[in-house]
Scaffold this motif. Sequence first.
Motif, PDB file in Angstrom:
ATOM      1  N   SER A  11      44.715 -20.977 -62.058  1.00 24.19           N
ATOM      2  CA  SER A  11      44.543 -19.831 -62.953  1.00 24.19           C
ATOM      3  C   SER A  11      43.073 -19.656 -63.322  1.00 24.19           C
ATOM      4  N   PHE A  12      42.399 -20.783 -63.565  1.00 20.69           N
ATOM      5  CA  PHE A  12      40.977 -20.725 -63.881  1.00 20.69           C
ATOM      6  C   PHE A  12      40.166 -20.233 -62.687  1.00 20.69           C
ATOM      7  N   ALA A  13      40.557 -20.651 -61.477  1.00 23.59           N
ATOM      8  CA  ALA A  13      39.819 -20.267 -60.276  1.00 23.59           C
ATOM      9  C   ALA A  13      39.874 -18.765 -60.037  1.00 23.59           C
ATOM     10  N   MET A  14      40.959 -18.120 -60.514  1.00 21.07           N
ATOM     11  CA  MET A  14      41.075 -16.674 -60.328  1.00 21.07           C
ATOM     12  C   MET A  14      40.036 -15.899 -61.130  1.00 21.07           C
ATOM     13  N   THR A  15      39.421 -16.540 -62.124  1.00 23.00           N
ATOM     14  CA  THR A  15      38.361 -15.889 -62.906  1.00 23.00           C
ATOM     15  C   THR A  15      36.991 -16.107 -62.287  1.00 23.00           C
ATOM     16  N   LEU A  16      36.935 -16.893 -61.218  1.00 16.40           N
ATOM     17  CA  LEU A  16      35.676 -17.199 -60.549  1.00 16.40           C
ATOM     18  C   LEU A  16      35.609 -16.454 -59.214  1.00 16.40           C
ATOM     19  N   PRO A  17      34.408 -16.359 -58.647  1.00 20.97           N
ATOM     20  CA  PRO A  17      34.281 -15.698 -57.327  1.00 20.97           C
ATOM     21  C   PRO A  17      34.776 -16.602 -56.193  1.00 20.97           C
ATOM     22  N   ILE A  18      36.065 -16.991 -56.285  1.00 26.12           N
ATOM     23  CA  ILE A  18      36.701 -17.849 -55.274  1.00 26.12           C
ATOM     24  C   ILE A  18      37.917 -17.106 -54.744  1.00 26.12           C
ATOM     25  N   ASN A  19      38.007 -16.961 -53.442  1.00 22.30           N
ATOM     26  CA  ASN A  19      39.182 -16.281 -52.898  1.00 22.30           C
ATOM     27  C   ASN A  19      40.277 -17.291 -52.578  1.00 22.30           C
ATOM     28  N   ARG A  20      41.476 -16.805 -52.488  1.00 18.78           N
ATOM     29  CA  ARG A  20      42.638 -17.677 -52.297  1.00 18.78           C
ATOM     30  C   ARG A  20      42.632 -18.344 -50.922  1.00 18.78           C
ATOM     31  N   LYS A  21      42.051 -17.678 -49.958  1.00 18.31           N
ATOM     32  CA  LYS A  21      41.957 -18.245 -48.613  1.00 18.31           C
ATOM     33  C   LYS A  21      41.180 -19.551 -48.639  1.00 18.31           C
ATOM     34  N   ALA A  75      49.654 -30.871 -32.709  1.00 23.08           N
ATOM     35  CA  ALA A  75      49.601 -30.993 -34.171  1.00 23.08           C
ATOM     36  C   ALA A  75      48.593 -30.014 -34.757  1.00 23.08           C
ATOM     37  N   LEU A  76      47.437 -29.864 -34.108  1.00 21.86           N
ATOM     38  CA  LEU A  76      46.425 -28.915 -34.593  1.00 21.86           C
ATOM     39  C   LEU A  76      46.948 -27.481 -34.539  1.00 21.86           C
ATOM     40  N   PHE A  77      47.696 -27.163 -33.486  1.00 21.85           N
ATOM     41  CA  PHE A  77      48.264 -25.817 -33.361  1.00 21.85           C
ATOM     42  C   PHE A  77      49.287 -25.564 -34.474  1.00 21.85           C
ATOM     43  N   ILE A  78      50.169 -26.525 -34.712  1.00 22.96           N
ATOM     44  CA  ILE A  78      51.168 -26.393 -35.777  1.00 22.96           C
ATOM     45  C   ILE A  78      50.479 -26.320 -37.137  1.00 22.96           C
ATOM     46  N   LEU A  79      49.391 -27.092 -37.294  1.00 26.10           N
ATOM     47  CA  LEU A  79      48.653 -27.081 -38.553  1.00 26.10           C
ATOM     48  C   LEU A  79      48.003 -25.718 -38.783  1.00 26.10           C
ATOM     49  N   LEU A  80      47.534 -25.083 -37.721  1.00 32.13           N
ATOM     50  CA  LEU A  80      46.952 -23.743 -37.838  1.00 32.13           C
ATOM     51  C   LEU A  80      47.998 -22.736 -38.292  1.00 32.13           C
ATOM     52  N   ILE A  81      49.180 -22.795 -37.677  1.00 31.58           N
ATOM     53  CA  ILE A  81      50.271 -21.911 -38.095  1.00 31.58           C
ATOM     54  C   ILE A  81      50.639 -22.170 -39.552  1.00 31.58           C
ATOM     55  N   SER A  82      50.657 -23.450 -39.929  1.00 26.77           N
ATOM     56  CA  SER A  82      50.968 -23.823 -41.302  1.00 26.77           C
ATOM     57  C   SER A  82      49.940 -23.254 -42.276  1.00 26.77           C
ATOM     58  N   ALA A  83      48.662 -23.326 -41.903  1.00 22.84           N
ATOM     59  CA  ALA A  83      47.593 -22.810 -42.772  1.00 22.84           C
ATOM     60  C   ALA A  83      47.733 -21.301 -42.962  1.00 22.84           C
ATOM     61  N   LEU A  84      48.047 -20.580 -41.888  1.00 28.75           N
ATOM     62  CA  LEU A  84      48.245 -19.131 -41.996  1.00 28.75           C
ATOM     63  C   LEU A  84      49.441 -18.814 -42.900  1.00 28.75           C
ATOM     64  N   SER A  85      50.501 -19.615 -42.774  1.00 27.28           N
ATOM     65  CA  SER A  85      51.668 -19.436 -43.636  1.00 27.28           C
ATOM     66  C   SER A  85      51.315 -19.710 -45.098  1.00 27.28           C
ATOM     67  N   SER A  86      50.517 -20.757 -45.331  1.00 31.89           N
ATOM     68  CA  SER A  86      50.116 -21.109 -46.695  1.00 31.89           C
ATOM     69  C   SER A  86      49.239 -20.024 -47.313  1.00 31.89           C
ATOM     70  N   MET A  87      48.374 -19.428 -46.507  1.00 29.29           N
ATOM     71  CA  MET A  87      47.534 -18.332 -47.005  1.00 29.29           C
ATOM     72  C   MET A  87      48.390 -17.154 -47.441  1.00 29.29           C
ATOM     73  N   HIS A  88      49.426 -16.864 -46.658  1.00 23.52           N
ATOM     74  CA  HIS A  88      50.340 -15.779 -47.014  1.00 23.52           C
ATOM     75  C   HIS A  88      51.075 -16.094 -48.316  1.00 23.52           C
ATOM     76  N   LEU A  89      51.517 -17.329 -48.469  1.00 23.50           N
ATOM     77  CA  LEU A  89      52.202 -17.733 -49.697  1.00 23.50           C
ATOM     78  C   LEU A  89      51.268 -17.685 -50.892  1.00 23.50           C
ATOM     79  N   MET A  90      50.017 -18.086 -50.694  1.00 22.41           N
ATOM     80  CA  MET A  90      49.047 -18.088 -51.790  1.00 22.41           C
ATOM     81  C   MET A  90      48.730 -16.659 -52.246  1.00 22.41           C
ATOM     82  N   LYS A  91      48.688 -15.721 -51.311  1.00 25.09           N
ATOM     83  CA  LYS A  91      48.433 -14.323 -51.677  1.00 25.09           C
ATOM     84  C   LYS A  91      49.535 -13.761 -52.559  1.00 25.09           C
ATOM     85  N   GLN A  92      50.771 -14.215 -52.338  1.00 28.16           N
ATOM     86  CA  GLN A  92      51.900 -13.717 -53.093  1.00 28.16           C
ATOM     87  C   GLN A  92      52.117 -14.465 -54.416  1.00 28.16           C
ATOM     88  N   LYS A  93      51.415 -15.577 -54.580  1.00 30.53           N
ATOM     89  CA  LYS A  93      51.632 -16.427 -55.755  1.00 30.53           C
ATOM     90  C   LYS A  93      50.993 -15.812 -56.993  1.00 30.53           C
TER      91      LYS A  93
END
Length: 218
Positions: free
Chosen positions: A65-75, A198-216
């Motif tokens: 919540s504090f980070a949202m007041t700073l110039p930090i993006n969710r990505k 594992a790196l490929f699955i981790l990349l897909i996971s990161a993209l999924s997490s970014m999508h979840l973070m945008k909606q949070k």
Amino acid sequence: MKGLILKDIYNLATLFRIYTILPILAIVISYSQHSLGMLQFLPAFIGMFATISAFAYDEQSNFDSFAMTLPINRKDMVISKYVLALVCIFASMLLSMVLGALILMFSQEHFQTVELSGFLAECCGVAIAMLFLNAIMLPMIIKYGSMKARVLIIICFMLLGFLGSFVISHIGGILPQNFFIFLRDFKDWLLPVSFLGALFILLISALSSMHLMKQKEF
């Protein structure tokens, strides 16, 4: 993003005693069992513990919540957690390898059945397994929080254990012999192919997490 990673490292530094106890405990157990099996799982223990602890610190301090007041993006917030997980996993893997190599160098007679090459390969295998696990775990933590995610992770472990035992007891005996010959011939490529996977699955996971973070909502 560099500041986010350093923030997590500084927070985890408060748990330095635990990170010191884990290798010592692994060495003691290894000597008592004449096996380096416990030492091989340092990347699993430290990697999982550090990642969950980093999220727990942020939740307890309401950092998101504090980070949202700073110039930090969710990505960047998401990427920093994945980078932290990679650093913890590979740093603990190197620590495990160094400790195991030193133990075998000075106490080879105590571990007569352990070969250094096999030990190093198994350490790499555990680290790769942790990459797959983090690919599953991190989106769950972002979606449900660290406390609920811990319960889900335990359930996943139980299901994987049940599935593994079922495969070994019911399917392993009916697999064609050619399958095991293929695995034996493929063993030299197994680690690098698994690592790339594992790196490929981790990349897909990161993209999924970014999508979840945008909606949070914070």
